[in-house]
Design a protein around this motif. Structure first.
Motif, short mmCIF file in Angstrom:
data_model
loop_
_atom_site.label_atom_id
_atom_site.label_comp_id
_atom_site.label_asym_id
_atom_site.label_seq_id
_atom_site.Cartn_x
_atom_site.Cartn_y
_atom_site.Cartn_z
N ARG A 101 -17.86 -13.41 -1.91
CA ARG A 101 -16.87 -12.35 -1.88
C ARG A 101 -16.06 -12.49 -0.59
O ARG A 101 -16.62 -12.57 0.49
N LYS A 193 -29.25 5.91 -3.02
CA LYS A 193 -29.12 4.78 -3.95
C LYS A 193 -28.74 3.57 -3.14
O LYS A 193 -27.78 3.61 -2.37
N THR A 229 -31.10 -0.43 -7.00
CA THR A 229 -30.50 -1.12 -8.15
C THR A 229 -30.70 -2.62 -8.02
O THR A 229 -30.64 -3.18 -6.93
N GLY A 231 -29.10 -5.12 -10.15
CA GLY A 231 -28.16 -5.83 -11.01
C GLY A 231 -28.56 -5.74 -12.47
O GLY A 231 -28.95 -4.67 -12.94
N SER A 232 -28.51 -6.88 -13.18
CA SER A 232 -28.78 -6.88 -14.62
C SER A 232 -30.21 -6.44 -14.95
O SER A 232 -30.51 -6.07 -16.08
N ILE A 249 -29.58 -2.54 -19.99
CA ILE A 249 -29.42 -3.12 -21.32
C ILE A 249 -28.69 -4.45 -21.19
O ILE A 249 -28.02 -4.70 -20.18
N ALA A 253 -21.36 -9.71 -19.26
CA ALA A 253 -20.72 -9.28 -18.01
C ALA A 253 -19.34 -9.93 -17.87
O ALA A 253 -19.19 -11.14 -18.00
N THR A 256 -18.21 -7.20 -12.50
CA THR A 256 -19.23 -6.24 -12.03
C THR A 256 -18.66 -5.17 -11.09
O THR A 256 -19.40 -4.29 -10.64
N GLY A 258 -17.58 -1.99 -9.54
CA GLY A 258 -17.82 -0.59 -9.88
C GLY A 258 -19.15 -0.33 -10.55
O GLY A 258 -19.46 0.83 -10.86
N GLY A 260 -22.21 -0.38 -9.32
CA GLY A 260 -23.01 0.50 -8.47
C GLY A 260 -22.48 1.94 -8.50
O GLY A 260 -23.26 2.90 -8.53
N ASP A 261 -21.17 2.08 -8.48
CA ASP A 261 -20.57 3.42 -8.49
C ASP A 261 -20.76 4.10 -9.85
O ASP A 261 -20.97 5.32 -9.91
N ALA A 295 -23.50 1.99 -16.07
CA ALA A 295 -23.15 0.84 -15.23
C ALA A 295 -22.98 -0.42 -16.07
O ALA A 295 -22.04 -1.21 -15.86
N ALA A 296 -23.86 -0.61 -17.05
CA ALA A 296 -23.78 -1.81 -17.90
C ALA A 296 -22.46 -1.83 -18.67
O ALA A 296 -21.81 -2.88 -18.79
N VAL A 299 -19.61 -2.96 -16.51
CA VAL A 299 -19.63 -4.41 -16.29
C VAL A 299 -18.93 -5.18 -17.43
O VAL A 299 -18.46 -6.29 -17.25
P1 ATP Z 1 -21.33 -3.46 -7.18
O1 ATP Z 1 -21.31 -3.59 -5.67
O2 ATP Z 1 -20.89 -4.68 -7.92
O3 ATP Z 1 -20.68 -2.22 -7.69
P2 ATP Z 1 -24.13 -3.06 -6.71
O4 ATP Z 1 -24.51 -4.32 -6.01
O5 ATP Z 1 -23.98 -1.81 -5.94
O6 ATP Z 1 -22.86 -3.30 -7.62
P3 ATP Z 1 -26.01 -3.68 -8.80
O7 ATP Z 1 -27.44 -3.60 -8.44
O8 ATP Z 1 -25.40 -5.03 -8.95
O9 ATP Z 1 -25.20 -2.73 -7.81
O10 ATP Z 1 -25.77 -2.92 -10.21
C1 ATP Z 1 -25.91 -1.53 -10.33
C2 ATP Z 1 -26.44 -1.20 -11.68
O11 ATP Z 1 -25.52 -1.67 -12.67
C3 ATP Z 1 -27.75 -1.84 -12.05
O12 ATP Z 1 -28.82 -1.05 -11.60
C4 ATP Z 1 -27.67 -1.89 -13.57
O13 ATP Z 1 -27.99 -0.64 -14.11
C5 ATP Z 1 -26.20 -2.14 -13.83
N1 ATP Z 1 -25.83 -3.56 -14.02
C6 ATP Z 1 -25.25 -4.36 -13.11
N2 ATP Z 1 -25.03 -5.59 -13.61
C7 ATP Z 1 -25.48 -5.56 -14.88
C8 ATP Z 1 -25.54 -6.52 -15.96
N3 ATP Z 1 -25.09 -7.78 -15.80
N4 ATP Z 1 -26.07 -6.12 -17.14
C9 ATP Z 1 -26.54 -4.87 -17.30
N5 ATP Z 1 -26.51 -3.93 -16.34
C10 ATP Z 1 -25.99 -4.26 -15.15
#
Ligand code: ATP
Length: 323
Positions: A101, A193, A229, A231-232, A249, A253, A256, A258, A260-261, A295-296, A299
């Motif tokens: 990034r 979180k 969290t 990710g997937s 679920i 993708a 990605t 938003g 986390g938000d 969140a899914a 994505v």
């Molecule tokens: P970002 O900074 O990209 O907004 P983050 O790093 O804060 O994300 P992540 O842990 O990547 O947060 O993702 C947050 C939540 O989104 C995960 O807990 C999950 O519920 C969902 N999520 C993210 N990526 C996926 C994916 N590829 N498939 C399904 N759910 C996903």
């Protein structure tokens, strides 16, 4: 009234029109509304909840555009202020072909950093069932003191404090400043979180999956809920009484941004109407699953705010996958 008040930055992200290039190679940029606390406010509103945003933008076309976006999404923007001198913050962001990034921020200073305590809508804060904030607004004065004052008002009037540390390392003067700045408000939050990446930055990469270490280093006596969290893979949760994981679920993708938000928006929407749900593991797991689906779905679409799902879309998906 189940109101969630989100405090912090709202800005414009400029994203290359083609994927996988460096900022230097990008042929052109598209503008997109951003800022984690603003995304969370919009998410809650799209889910049918009640939300407000407190922050500052420039008295310029971009600032007015952001105010309109909040209004269009039914987010109370009466606490948004306009700075007559400083501009709305801009961030040029890319994900390079190597998966790195890259950011270039225009904040010298930007309007969001200049919100003063005297500009706070105190009555609005007092109405918050949940008061949500991040750490970017803790980096610079006067915004830092303003946020601390707002947190204090919220706490005194009985709001639940929700914290998303949301690490943006390049904005801090140093790694140590980021660590101590993020941890400086840790013990004030009721709900935190955090992503796995952020945990490894805060407590060291090796200890990431060790529940004992996570709890010892990151759980504080007044914390009601710690969400990690993954990710997937979904999300881990820790309360005083129990800990576990809720899977996300499977989705295709696309972007990605938003995620986390959207997760935070989903969980806060549930907590705003059922403030004790963390005390019952079954209700907690349902709320986390709801947030995972939220969140899914985000994505699967391009961009942050445009990809946030409606309550209907989340419910439909939950019905499909649990059928
Ligand atoms: P970002 O900074 O990209 O907004 P983050 O790093 O804060 O994300 P992540 O842990 O990547 O947060 O993702 C947050 C939540 O989104 C995960 O807990 C999950 O519920 C969902 N999520 C993210 N990526 C996926 C994916 N590829 N498939 C399904 N759910 C996903």
């Amino acid at each position: 009234s189940n109101l969630v008040v989100c405090f912090g930055e709202m800005l414009i992200d400029f994203i290359p029109t083609v994927g996988g290039v460096s900022l230097a190679e990008a042929p052109a940029f598209e503008k997109a509304p951003g800022g984690a606390p603003a995304n969370v406010a919009v998410c809650i509103s799209k889910l049918g909840g009640s939300s407000a945003f407190i922050g500052k933008v420039g008295e310029d076309e971009f600032g007015r555009m952001l105010a309109d976006i909040l209004k269009k999404h039914n987010v109370d923007n009466s606490g948004l202020r306009f700075d007559h001198d400083a501009r709305t913050a801009l961030a040029f962001v890319t994900l390079t072909a190597e998966g790195e990034r890259e950011f270039v921020f225009f904040r010298n200073p930007s309007a969001d950093m200049l919100l003063r305590e005297s500009e706070l809508d105190i009555e609005l804060i007092k109405k918050a069932t949940i008061f949500h904030y991040g750490s970017i607004s803790l980096i610079d004065e006067p915004c830092r003191s303003t946020q601390l004052a707002a947190m204090d008002i919220a706490k005194r009037s009985g709001s639940i404090l929700s914290y998303d540390p949301n690490l943006r390392l390049p904005l801090w003067p140093s790694e140590d400043a980021a660590r101590s700045g993020i941890m400086s408000v840790w013990n004030l939050a009721d709900i935190i979180k955090i992503s796995e990446d952020e945990i490894s930055f805060l407590i060291g990469a090796d200890d990431l999956n060790d529940d004992e270490v996570v709890l010892k280093r990151l759980f504080h006596p007044n914390l009601k809920l710690l969400l990690v969290t993954e990710g997937s893979a979904g999300c881990r949760y820790y309360t005083k009484e129990f800990k576990g994981r809720v899977n996300s679920i499977k989705v295709k993708a696309v972007d990605t941004t938003g995620a986390g938000d959207a997760f935070t928006g989903g969980i806060l929407k549930c907590l705003a109407s059922d403030g004790d749900l963390y005390q019952d593991e079954k209700r907690l797991r349902e709320a986390i699953f709801f947030a995972n689906v939220c969140a899914a779905l985000t994505v699967t679409g391009k961009g942050g705010i445009p990809a946030l799902p409606t309550q209907d879309a989340v419910q439909r998906t939950i019905t499909e996958v649990t059928a």
